[in-house]
Design an enzyme around this catalytic site. Structure first.
Site, PDB file in Angstrom:
ATOM      1  N   CYS A  56       0.836  -1.190   0.000  1.00 51.48           N
ATOM      2  CA  CYS A  56       0.000   0.000   0.000  1.00 51.48           C
ATOM      3  C   CYS A  56       0.870   1.239   0.000  1.00 51.48           C
ATOM      4  O   CYS A  56       0.368   2.340   0.133  1.00 51.48           O
ATOM      5  CB  CYS A  56      -0.929  -0.011   1.214  1.00 51.48           C
ATOM      6  SG  CYS A  56      -0.104   0.324   2.787  1.00 51.48           S
ATOM      7  N   CYS A  59       4.783   1.627   3.926  1.00 49.93           N
ATOM      8  CA  CYS A  59       6.134   1.491   4.469  1.00 49.93           C
ATOM      9  C   CYS A  59       7.072   2.521   3.844  1.00 49.93           C
ATOM     10  O   CYS A  59       7.950   3.060   4.515  1.00 49.93           O
ATOM     11  CB  CYS A  59       6.650   0.069   4.266  1.00 49.93           C
ATOM     12  SG  CYS A  59       5.724  -1.146   5.234  1.00 49.93           S
ATOM     13  N   CYS A 151       3.485  -7.248   5.571  1.00 44.86           N
ATOM     14  CA  CYS A 151       3.180  -8.002   4.336  1.00 44.86           C
ATOM     15  C   CYS A 151       4.414  -8.730   3.817  1.00 44.86           C
ATOM     16  O   CYS A 151       4.359  -9.918   3.525  1.00 44.86           O
ATOM     17  CB  CYS A 151       2.631  -7.069   3.256  1.00 44.86           C
ATOM     18  SG  CYS A 151       1.155  -6.174   3.745  1.00 44.86           S
ATOM     19  N   CYS A 183       2.939  -2.695  10.952  1.00 47.08           N
ATOM     20  CA  CYS A 183       2.146  -2.213   9.822  1.00 47.08           C
ATOM     21  C   CYS A 183       1.754  -0.772  10.066  1.00 47.08           C
ATOM     22  O   CYS A 183       0.871  -0.520  10.868  1.00 47.08           O
ATOM     23  CB  CYS A 183       0.891  -3.064   9.666  1.00 47.08           C
ATOM     24  SG  CYS A 183      -0.147  -2.567   8.288  1.00 47.08           S
ATOM     25  N   HIS A 221       3.893  -5.422  26.102  1.00 47.90           N
ATOM     26  CA  HIS A 221       3.356  -5.416  27.459  1.00 47.90           C
ATOM     27  C   HIS A 221       4.440  -5.098  28.498  1.00 47.90           C
ATOM     28  O   HIS A 221       4.211  -4.333  29.438  1.00 47.90           O
ATOM     29  CB  HIS A 221       2.723  -6.772  27.767  1.00 47.90           C
ATOM     30  CG  HIS A 221       2.172  -6.884  29.150  1.00 47.90           C
ATOM     31  ND1 HIS A 221       1.001  -6.284  29.529  1.00 47.90           N
ATOM     32  CD2 HIS A 221       2.652  -7.528  30.253  1.00 47.90           C
ATOM     33  CE1 HIS A 221       0.770  -6.544  30.809  1.00 47.90           C
ATOM     34  NE2 HIS A 221       1.752  -7.296  31.267  1.00 47.90           N
ATOM     35  N   CYS A 224       4.888  -1.473  28.659  1.00 49.58           N
ATOM     36  CA  CYS A 224       3.682  -0.640  28.553  1.00 49.58           C
ATOM     37  C   CYS A 224       3.474   0.167  29.829  1.00 49.58           C
ATOM     38  O   CYS A 224       3.544  -0.370  30.937  1.00 49.58           O
ATOM     39  CB  CYS A 224       2.455  -1.511  28.302  1.00 49.58           C
ATOM     40  SG  CYS A 224       0.938  -0.561  28.075  1.00 49.58           S
ATOM     41  N   CYS A 248      -5.756  -0.163  31.261  1.00 46.28           N
ATOM     42  CA  CYS A 248      -5.356  -1.201  30.305  1.00 46.28           C
ATOM     43  C   CYS A 248      -6.412  -1.387  29.201  1.00 46.28           C
ATOM     44  O   CYS A 248      -7.608  -1.356  29.476  1.00 46.28           O
ATOM     45  CB  CYS A 248      -5.162  -2.524  31.049  1.00 46.28           C
ATOM     46  SG  CYS A 248      -4.773  -3.889  29.953  1.00 46.28           S
ATOM     47  N   CYS A 254      -6.594  -5.440  23.173  1.00 44.47           N
ATOM     48  CA  CYS A 254      -5.136  -5.258  23.119  1.00 44.47           C
ATOM     49  C   CYS A 254      -4.372  -6.594  23.115  1.00 44.47           C
ATOM     50  O   CYS A 254      -4.659  -7.498  23.897  1.00 44.47           O
ATOM     51  CB  CYS A 254      -4.656  -4.412  24.294  1.00 44.47           C
ATOM     52  SG  CYS A 254      -2.928  -3.939  24.126  1.00 44.47           S
ATOM     53  N   CYS A 263       7.780  -0.576  20.468  1.00 49.33           N
ATOM     54  CA  CYS A 263       6.892   0.587  20.320  1.00 49.33           C
ATOM     55  C   CYS A 263       6.731   1.435  21.589  1.00 49.33           C
ATOM     56  O   CYS A 263       6.799   2.654  21.514  1.00 49.33           O
ATOM     57  CB  CYS A 263       5.509   0.153  19.843  1.00 49.33           C
ATOM     58  SG  CYS A 263       5.498  -0.586  18.197  1.00 49.33           S
ATOM     59  N   CYS A 275       0.293   3.761  19.332  1.00 44.78           N
ATOM     60  CA  CYS A 275      -1.079   3.262  19.400  1.00 44.78           C
ATOM     61  C   CYS A 275      -1.678   3.323  20.807  1.00 44.78           C
ATOM     62  O   CYS A 275      -2.712   3.941  21.037  1.00 44.78           O
ATOM     63  CB  CYS A 275      -1.139   1.839  18.868  1.00 44.78           C
ATOM     64  SG  CYS A 275      -0.326   1.647  17.279  1.00 44.78           S
ATOM     65  N   CYS A 282      -3.098  -2.361  21.043  1.00 42.15           N
ATOM     66  CA  CYS A 282      -2.061  -2.938  20.187  1.00 42.15           C
ATOM     67  C   CYS A 282      -2.706  -4.083  19.417  1.00 42.15           C
ATOM     68  O   CYS A 282      -3.347  -4.948  20.009  1.00 42.15           O
ATOM     69  CB  CYS A 282      -0.904  -3.459  21.040  1.00 42.15           C
ATOM     70  SG  CYS A 282       0.256  -4.478  20.099  1.00 42.15           S
ATOM     71  N   CYS A 285       0.738  -6.101  15.208  1.00 41.36           N
ATOM     72  CA  CYS A 285       1.131  -6.036  13.798  1.00 41.36           C
ATOM     73  C   CYS A 285       2.566  -6.494  13.552  1.00 41.36           C
ATOM     74  O   CYS A 285       2.992  -6.569  12.405  1.00 41.36           O
ATOM     75  CB  CYS A 285       0.875  -4.647  13.227  1.00 41.36           C
ATOM     76  SG  CYS A 285       1.898  -3.343  13.914  1.00 41.36           S
TER      77      CYS A 285
END
Lengths: 322, 520
Positions: A56, A59, A151, A183, A221, A224, A248, A254, A263, A275, A282, A285
């Site tokens: 798409c 990236c 992908c 993603c 996690h 987080c 949470c 999640c 992340c 996110c 989450c 991805c």
């Protein structure tokens, strides 16, 4: 202005080294001097070929969102971007010639974005040829192959469609492929992996799913900031309630405990947000199960049930204050 | 019979697109547009939790990221009976505004400008401006090192290419500056969107990011910087090009096509949603006096007459299916052919501006003699970028006011769970044009899903009646003096901002030899 390495000012260069250093987390291995020497010793900018299959372009757009170094310094000063359909000025025979010449020369970094249709080659044709063939031909003399995004790494969303999108690794079974799922791909993950390779001439240490441990070594996690609420089973049910704002997100679907990525520490877009901080669960991805086996995305389901069962069995340790 | 040439793939667009044209007497006589990649997302969604749709369909496209997320969320809102609170609408507006700014900027500078610029003319710059001399030094330095990728190789400049060193060097500088600015616009969107590309916070019923006052302040401060660039660089550049070297192309209306325009309307300006920044409407044939008619979604049909799907008469998207049939030799594209009242439409910034009767674009048409076509599309894109930037300040103010009131809401939590049955349509104006998603729900699961995207409208192939799609029609009559140098063809195609990705090859049907050409 002091030129550390051709075309790059010292200031830009320090920024670049900062990114690499922070990326890799190995301060002594990646001192400014060592990175400088490594890049300087390369007679010219390393050639890069970026191929797009069932993608798409997310990236590519994510790669162009890196702030330090700037996209301009990356594209013009750091790498020699020989072929990229969405960026290059050329097309047609000059573009193809650039691709052919680079392939003959060998020693390039190949970046793959998008999956490859397993159901039928005709679902992805470029220039009248199956994308699968183009990828196989280009991979032959690549020095390193990086699959960017869910992908190319594992098939991602197209994996579940009638076209049966498959990962680069399935088309290139004899090659070591560095997988950078998520993603879209995280901008820092691409830049850091390219630079790691340019400096060390080898792939970074990988986990069993061929993801660099430096980015995918811990679960979402574990880092987080809502983790303590998970321990106490305070699950957000209403996004309007300021009191629950930081609770949470498990009840909203999640998948953080079963998702490996940095992340929560690195965050996205130069650290602006990510996110979970945006109140969005989450969705896992960075995992091979993305997306089909992770549905439903916004409700309790097989994944969250498994997480709760593990929690009940004491298999998910509580957050410790050190 | 004229000379038939195939352009496959076309670079600097999103996706995989093939264009075939037949050239006679130096002009395009006929044209075919083919989408050459398919993923089949709609089929994937069947049987899934309806709420997945906004996340999954966001991945239709990573260039115009999240336009599908919001169109899908709107279809879900309708099917669930959810009413998005004003706070949620404002947040949706702000992140989508940020997406528009990045998208229009990257389209003009990074995807299109190279069609019109002789970049190497910067070497002839003789001025004293230190910033411009730095640009010259950079480009000349790349040339000296023999590594000018990806700016060169390139297409041979033609009569419409700008080669005045002063203009070119400032345009190249702006190309580099805009690379920075588009990062800023994405990062601004991530403040509320979670990350960009592919926002995370748009869901059925509203938004997930509960905002705080510092986020609004940060957003606004980044908006200031972007607004300055839009007003002082982007708009003046488009004006300078459009009224200067490209005025003949603009006045000739090269790339006009069918002259039918459709806009669904977008960006709620008030809580009732009745006042929109872009109005919805339809113009059937600009030559018929430009009367704007009201839009009726029931008049939309999709034809698979020339597309690689199981043969079926044209249907409304609620009834449409997606069953691939790769064996059909009478088909030439994965793109279907949407029609409105059986007629092909153009969608996008020019359609929005005309439907809106935007005074700036009407002024260009009436006073400067500009005709709707490739150049007018670039102008309309720049004009609306400013319109959105200005509106975003208002949304920031309204959000700040709303946040300080009790019972501030961003989400309709009462309508979060999927209904047993339902259907809904979600309309939105993506940067590239009218976008619609349609969902049917049965037993709390997705029973049908269809999206008709802007590039489907514009890039559609022929329908049952043999009528060309808008890309195809817009190429008719386009001058191609040298068939080996079809730069005008890609100029026209790129002016639509296609959402498919590609490069250009020419096939000579007599020898079947694939002759490849540079397309800048």
């Amino acid at each position: 202005m002091v030129k550390v390495f051709d075309g790059l000012s010292r200031r830009d260069f320090l920024k670049l080294c900062g990114t690499v250093g922070a990326t890799v987390g190995l301060a002594d291995l990646f001192t400014v001097e060592k990175v400088a020497a490594a890049l300087k010793s390369a007679a010219k900018k390393p050639p890069v070929i970026w191929l797009e299959g069932q993608d798409c372009a997310g990236c590519t757009i994510s790669f162009l969102t890196v702030e330090d170094p700037t996209p301009a310094s990356l594209i013009l000063d750091t790498i020699s971007l020989r072929y990229h359909e969405s960026v290059m000025a050329a097309a047609g025979h000059v573009a193809e010639k650039a691709l052919d010449d680079t392939i003959k020369e060998g020693g390039y970094v190949l970046i793959v974005e998008g999956s490859i249709p397993d159901a039928d080659d005709r679902f992805c044709m470029v220039g009248g040829r199956p994308f699968r063939e183009i990828l196989q031909e280009t991979a032959r003399k690549a020095k390193a192959i990086i699959a960017v995004g869910a992908c190319a790494a594992y098939g991602g969303i197209p994996r579940g469609t009638p076209t049966k999108g498959m990962p680069a690794s399935k088309v290139l079974p004899d090659k070591t492929i560095i997988n950078l799922p998520t993603c879209p791909v995280h901008m820092d993950h691409v830049v850091g992996t390219i630079i790691y390779f340019l400096v060390t001439k080898k792939a970074p240490p990988l986990d069993k799913l061929n993801r660099p441990l430096m980015y995918f070594g811990m679960s979402v996690h574990e880092n987080c900031r809502r983790r303590a609420h998970f321990d106490e089973e305070r699950f957000l049910t209403d996004w309007n309630d300021p009191a629950q704002k930081d609770w949470c997100l498990l009840e909203k679907g999640c998948k953080g405990p079963e998702t490996y990525s940095d992340c929560p520490i690195r965050r996205w877009n130069s650290g602006i947000n990510f996110c979970i901080d945006a109140g969005a669960p989450c969705q896992g991805c960075s995992e091979p199960e993305f997306y089909v086996e992770q549905s439903p995305l916004y409700a309790m389901g097989a994944v969250t049930d498994r997480i709760l069962a593990k929690k009940a069995a004491g298999l998910i340790p509580k957050k410790e204050i050190v | 019979m004229g000379k038939r040439i195939t352009i496959d793939p076309v670079t600097r667009i999103e996706g995989h697109l093939k264009i075939e044209v037949e050239i006679e007497n130096g002009k395009v006589k006929d044209a075919w547009s083919s989408g050459t990649m398919a993923r089949g997302f709609e089929a994937l969604l069947l049987g899934k939790d309806p709420r997945d749709a906004s996340y999954v369909t966001s991945r239709f496209c990573g260039v115009c990221y999240s336009v599908h997320q919001i169109a899908s969320a709107r279809a879900l809102d309708a099917a669930f009976g959810a009413r998005v609170p004003w706070g949620g609408t404002l947040l949706r507006n702000l992140v989508m505004g940020a997406e528009y700014i990045y998208d229009h900027m990257i389209h003009f500078y990074h995807l299109s400008a190279l069609d019109y610029l002789d970049v190497m003319a910067v070497a002839n710059y003789k001025g004293k401006d230190p910033a411009l001399n730095k640009v010259k030094e950079k480009v000349v330095g790349l040339v000296k090192r023999g590594d000018v990728f990806p700016l060169v190789p390139r297409y041979e400049p033609d009569e419409f290419s700008v080669n005045d060193p002063e203009i070119v060097i400032s345009a190249v500088k702006h190309y580099l500056d805009a690379l920075q600015m588009q990062v800023k616009a994405k990062n601004m969107g991530a403040i509320f969107g979670g990350r960009a590309p592919h926002y995370q916070s748009i869901v059925v019923g509203g938004f997930t990011q509960y905002p705080d006052i510092n986020q609004v302040a940060r957003f606004r401060s980044m908006l200031d910087e972007i607004a300055q660039f839009v007003n002082e660089v982007y708009i003046p550049d488009v004006v300078a090009f459009g009224t200067g070297p490209l005025l003949p192309l603009a006045q000739a209306g090269v790339g006009g096509g069918h002259l039918n325009y459709l806009s669904y309307g977008s960006f709620e300006m008030n809580q009732s949603g009745k006042k929109l920044l872009f109005k919805p409407g339809v113009i059937m044939g600009l030559n018929g006096g430009m009367a704007v008619k009201s839009f009726d979604q029931r008049k939309i049909t999709e034809s698979v007459h020339s597309s690689w799907y199981k043969k079926d008469p044209p249907k409304h998207p609620y009834e449409g299916e997606q069953v691939f049939d790769l064996t059909r030799s009478d088909a030439y594209s994965f793109v279907k052919a949407p029609r409105y009242g059986n007629v092909p439409m153009e969608v996008g910034p020019l359609a929005r501006a005309l439907v809106d009767q935007d005074p700036t674009i009407l002024g260009l048409i009436k006073k400067q003699g500009v005709k709707p076509g490739a150049v007018a599309r670039h102008a309309a894109r720049a004009i609306e970028t400013k319109k959105i930037v200005d509106a975003m300040y208002g949304w920031c103010d309204e959000l700040t006011a709303a946040m300080t009131k009790p019972r501030f809401k961003i989400h309709d939590t009462a309508h979060w769970d999927p209904p047993a049955t339902g259907e809904g349509a979600g309309f939105y104006e993506a940067p590239r044009g009218a976008l619609g998603h349609w969902i049917r729900i049965k037993d709390h699961k997705i029973a049908g899903y269809q999206a008709v995207v802007p590039s489907t409208w514009n890039a559609s192939p022929r329908d049952e009646r043999g009528v060309r799609g808008q890309y195809e029609e817009s190429l008719i009559g386009v001058p191609v003096p040298d068939p080996e140098n079809p730069i005008n063809v890609v100029r026209v195609i790129r002016s639509f901002d296609p959402c498919l990705a590609c490069a250009i090859h020419l096939i000579d049907p007599r020898t079947n030899e694939i002759r490849k050409f540079i397309v800048e």
